[in-house]
Design an enzyme around this catalytic site. Sequence first.
Site, PDB file in Angstrom:
ATOM      1  CB  THR A  53      -1.682  11.601  -1.238  1.00  0.00           C
ATOM      2  OG1 THR A  53      -1.335  10.466  -2.041  1.00  0.00           O
ATOM      3  CG2 THR A  53      -2.745  12.415  -1.952  1.00  0.00           C
ATOM      4  CB  ALA A  54      -0.722  14.292   3.509  1.00  0.00           C
ATOM      5  CG  HIS A  57      -4.471   7.477   8.729  1.00  0.00           C
ATOM      6  ND1 HIS A  57      -4.682   7.022   7.460  1.00  0.00           N
ATOM      7  CD2 HIS A  57      -3.144   7.291   8.976  1.00  0.00           C
ATOM      8  CE1 HIS A  57      -3.547   6.565   6.957  1.00  0.00           C
ATOM      9  NE2 HIS A  57      -2.608   6.721   7.858  1.00  0.00           N
ATOM     10  CE  LYS A  72      -4.260   1.659   0.396  1.00  0.00           C
ATOM     11  NZ  LYS A  72      -5.067   1.219   1.554  1.00  0.00           N
ATOM     12  CB  SER A 121       1.373   8.091  -0.817  1.00  0.00           C
ATOM     13  OG  SER A 121       1.408   8.001   0.577  1.00  0.00           O
TER      14      SER A 121
END
Length: 255
Positions: A104-105, A143, A54, A56
Amino acid sequence: MKLRAGISPCPNDIFIFAGLLLDKVRVPIKFEFVFEDVQTLNRMAQNSQLDLCKISYANAPHCKDYTLLRCGGALGRGCGPLLLTGGNDWNPHGEVLVPGEQTTANFLLDFWTDRPLRKKFVSFDALYRELLNNPKVQGVVIHEMRFTYAKDGLRLIRDLGEHWEQKTGYPIPLGALAYRRRSDMPTAEEIEIAVRESLDWAWANEAEAMALCAKYSQSMDPTVMRLHVDLYVNEFTRDLGETGTKAVEFFLSRL
């Protein structure tokens, strides 16, 4: 055949893979799971340490050995990272805490400000603690913190995902499942079948799946955990579809 798969211990990932983690679905592939935070997973994928990981979406260009799968990711609306402060107004010249350089943040923060910032990269849980303990701190949270920040006395500066949606019209591509196939490994399509079967089992057996989520998130309030799963596990999780595909293509074109 055994694949080494890296996911986070967050409820959305545990829910997606519950069928496989609990050995409830019959697939011709065995998964050995590794649980890490998002930035650690990003680095592991950059170094080709995992078969399935997993990551980003913003990290995809740095993972040359991997193909992005059409399922198992996190993409949606109203689910983006939040820029918060412990009390002060937004200071564009001050330091901003960010949960990882290739997240991505971080991309969405730059997309909003469109200017250089002073940043400090820390893990998302350490970042939140700093926000809680120092009113001068400003940082980007991800989150389940989107459900708890107001109760915890923090103030929203900007919903970075909302800004993305307003400017582009697309849902927010947060995280993707990335697969590193070798000659003796299953195809990407075979991995997608296994992931979808696991997710379908979780949707059909939510009580068991949520109990597993609680095991990995023991400190999380059950209501917050439910909200987390409902927000981040959606129709795009099972398949990107046309809308999700266009969103991802546009996002990657901006990196």
